[in-house]
Design a protein around this motif. Structure first.
Motif, PDB file in Angstrom:
ATOM      1  N   GLN A  70       0.822  -1.205   0.000  1.00  0.00           N
ATOM      2  CA  GLN A  70       0.000   0.000   0.000  1.00  0.00           C
ATOM      3  C   GLN A  70       0.863   1.265   0.000  1.00  0.00           C
ATOM      4  N   GLU A  71       2.027   1.190   0.628  1.00  0.00           N
ATOM      5  CA  GLU A  71       2.911   2.356   0.713  1.00  0.00           C
ATOM      6  C   GLU A  71       3.609   2.653  -0.608  1.00  0.00           C
ATOM      7  N   VAL A  72       3.991   1.624  -1.355  1.00  0.00           N
ATOM      8  CA  VAL A  72       4.804   1.847  -2.553  1.00  0.00           C
ATOM      9  C   VAL A  72       3.982   1.926  -3.840  1.00  0.00           C
ATOM     10  N   THR A  73       2.682   1.625  -3.778  1.00  0.00           N
ATOM     11  CA  THR A  73       1.857   1.595  -4.987  1.00  0.00           C
ATOM     12  C   THR A  73       1.024   2.861  -5.117  1.00  0.00           C
ATOM     13  N   PRO A  74       1.031   3.523  -6.267  1.00  0.00           N
ATOM     14  CA  PRO A  74       0.158   4.684  -6.486  1.00  0.00           C
ATOM     15  C   PRO A  74      -1.310   4.296  -6.322  1.00  0.00           C
ATOM     16  N   SER A  75      -2.127   5.212  -5.785  1.00  0.00           N
ATOM     17  CA  SER A  75      -3.524   4.902  -5.478  1.00  0.00           C
ATOM     18  C   SER A  75      -4.293   4.394  -6.689  1.00  0.00           C
ATOM     19  N   HIS A  76      -4.058   4.994  -7.863  1.00  0.00           N
ATOM     20  CA  HIS A  76      -4.850   4.618  -9.044  1.00  0.00           C
ATOM     21  C   HIS A  76      -4.494   3.227  -9.563  1.00  0.00           C
ATOM     22  N   LEU A  77      -3.366   2.660  -9.053  1.00  0.00           N
ATOM     23  CA  LEU A  77      -2.950   1.319  -9.470  1.00  0.00           C
ATOM     24  C   LEU A  77      -3.163   0.268  -8.389  1.00  0.00           C
ATOM     25  N   LEU A  78      -3.573   0.697  -7.198  1.00  0.00           N
ATOM     26  CA  LEU A  78      -3.556  -0.203  -6.049  1.00  0.00           C
ATOM     27  C   LEU A  78      -4.477  -1.403  -6.240  1.00  0.00           C
ATOM     28  N   GLY A  79      -5.638  -1.211  -6.853  1.00  0.00           N
ATOM     29  CA  GLY A  79      -6.530  -2.341  -7.097  1.00  0.00           C
ATOM     30  C   GLY A  79      -5.902  -3.371  -8.009  1.00  0.00           C
ATOM     31  N   ARG A  80      -5.312  -2.899  -9.122  1.00  0.00           N
ATOM     32  CA  ARG A  80      -4.720  -3.825 -10.087  1.00  0.00           C
ATOM     33  C   ARG A  80      -3.459  -4.493  -9.555  1.00  0.00           C
ATOM     34  N   VAL A  81      -2.662  -3.747  -8.816  1.00  0.00           N
ATOM     35  CA  VAL A  81      -1.452  -4.340  -8.236  1.00  0.00           C
ATOM     36  C   VAL A  81      -1.830  -5.396  -7.199  1.00  0.00           C
ATOM     37  N   THR A  82      -2.815  -5.082  -6.363  1.00  0.00           N
ATOM     38  CA  THR A  82      -3.269  -6.052  -5.361  1.00  0.00           C
ATOM     39  C   THR A  82      -3.829  -7.300  -6.023  1.00  0.00           C
ATOM     40  N   ALA A  83      -4.665  -7.106  -7.052  1.00  0.00           N
ATOM     41  CA  ALA A  83      -5.246  -8.255  -7.753  1.00  0.00           C
ATOM     42  C   ALA A  83      -4.167  -9.094  -8.426  1.00  0.00           C
ATOM     43  N   ALA A  84      -3.194  -8.434  -9.056  1.00  0.00           N
ATOM     44  CA  ALA A  84      -2.111  -9.168  -9.705  1.00  0.00           C
ATOM     45  C   ALA A  84      -1.284  -9.922  -8.672  1.00  0.00           C
ATOM     46  N   PHE A  85      -1.000  -9.277  -7.561  1.00  0.00           N
ATOM     47  CA  PHE A  85      -0.226  -9.885  -6.475  1.00  0.00           C
ATOM     48  C   PHE A  85      -0.915 -11.154  -5.983  1.00  0.00           C
TER      49      PHE A  85
END
Length: 395
Positions: A326-341
């Protein structure tokens, strides 16, 4: 603003405690329902594997959805849909056991749960200040654990007295109450997002380019492969090997949640003291050692203590990795980064759950838990050879 005075976060905290108590109902009651109806640990594992596969498929689009719609409304919709699904089980069961229905509802519930979890992770930074994220996650995990203590204990009592199908009906009610609570919160407006149309691949690219996130994703893929079926194997061990009843199952799982209560308040200080990588490696090593001992334990108290240690390790590791993401990911990408993770590191989960339960049926719980626990320790210690080991700024 102090977290204790943050109205929106505290409402979110309360309804999520209720939601996790409800989740624990289905987590315990559905395997018990299958075991009561079929007596088969393999079918328990198949359902767990199918649930993991549904989460995996949903992860392909969940992040894009979370980054493109109103996140609060999405959370409410997921809760209401899950309430309807789980309410269908006791209604249909009135005509007699219908195992086929579980193979429909459990994957759909898992898919909705995946969307909910991605949205939940993306919502937290909109409720608290950036320097409060680790503290907020620690409080969420602790409150979840409190709900997790009452939930399994209560489902065991209800299942023993009225049957697991009634416990699943109670689960449906908790999702309704959670949805009503979510209607009361307001999120801080997010910064305008850049014009991009990337889906899951955009999140995957971010993970691959970030050395720590890349290492963490790979290690967790193997860790989850080895631990995805632990609840099914635990229930089978208590019921089949130790001859315990349903309320003993609930009691052990409730005791296990104490591990999260102990670990959650400590995570901020531990991470600042020894760094992200050392915290994650130490925590997952503890989980592996505890898992290895579960199948060897011959008494309920020993099983409960070992499961508490297992949950302590996974809670500390989970809070640590989620906060960092959550700290290193831009807000507009957080959903996609979390889902990919989650999609990447859950890819082997269904196969792991199926193999663990098949191994328990064929070779015994003691053998498979020792092998899986040793594998967890090896995976964990491998983190010391990756960029996770490097010193990182304090959270």
């Amino acid at each position: 603003m102090n977290l204790f005075r943050n109205r929106n976060f505290n409402i979110f905290l309360a309804v999520q405690a209720l939601s996790v108590a409800g989740d624990s109902f289905s987590t315990v009651a559905i395997p018990l329902l299958v075991l009561h109806a079929t007596g088969s640990v393999v079918q328990m594992g198949l359902l767990t594997g199918l649930s993991g596969a549904a989460s995996l498929v949903t992860g392909v689009f969940a992040g894009h959805l979370v980054d493109r719609v109103d996140r609060r409304r999405l959370l409410i919709g997921c809760d209401l849909a899950r309430a309807a699904l789980y309410a269908a089980i006791p209604l249909v069961w009135m005509a007699g056991p219908q195992i086929w229905l579980l193979y429909v509802i459990v994957p759909l519930g898992a898919a909705l749960g995946m969307v909910f979890q991605v949205a939940y992770v993306a919502v937290v930074p909109s409720l608290v200040e950036p320097d409060q994220i680790t503290q907020a996650n620690g409080r969420l995990y602790a409150i979840y654990a409190v709900g997790g203590i009452g939930g399994p204990a209560l489902v065991g009592v209800i299942s023993q007295a009225f049957g697991p199908v009634v416990a699943i009906g109670v689960d449906a009610v908790t999702f309704v109450v959670s949805a009503l609570g979510l209607m009361l919160i307001r999120l801080r407006p997010a910064a305008a997002a850049p014009a991009d149309r990337g889906g899951l691949l955009e999140g995957a690219r971010f993970l691959w380019r970030h050395p720590v996130m890349r290492s963490l994703t790979i290690l967790l893929t193997f860790f989850i492969f080895l631990t995805a079926g632990v609840d099914d194997v635990l229930i089978y061990h208590l019921k089949h090997d130790l001859g315990q009843n349903d309320d003993a199952v609930g009691l052990v799982l409730a005791c296990a949640a104490v591990g999260a209560i102990v670990g959650a308040p400590l995570i901020g200080r531990i991470r600042k003291a020894i760094g992200f990588g050392n915290t994650w490696v130490s925590a997952t090593t503890l989980s592996g050692l505890a898992m290895g001992g579960v199948g060897l334990a011959t008494g309920v108290p020993a099983v409960a203590v070992l499961m508490a240690l297992f949950v302590l390790g996974t809670a500390v590791a989970g809070i640590c990795s989620q906060s960092f993401r959550q700290e290193v990911t831009p807000s507009h990408l957080l959903g996609r980064v979390t889902a990919a993770f989650w999609t990447v590191h859950y890819v082997l989960g269904p196969a792991g759950a199926a193999l663990l339960t098949l191994g328990a049926a064929e070779y015994g719980v003691a053998t498979v838990t020792v092998v899986a626990g040793a594998g967890c320790v090896l995976v964990s210690l491998s983190g010391l050879l990756t960029p996770m080991r490097r010193p990182l700024p304090p959270s």
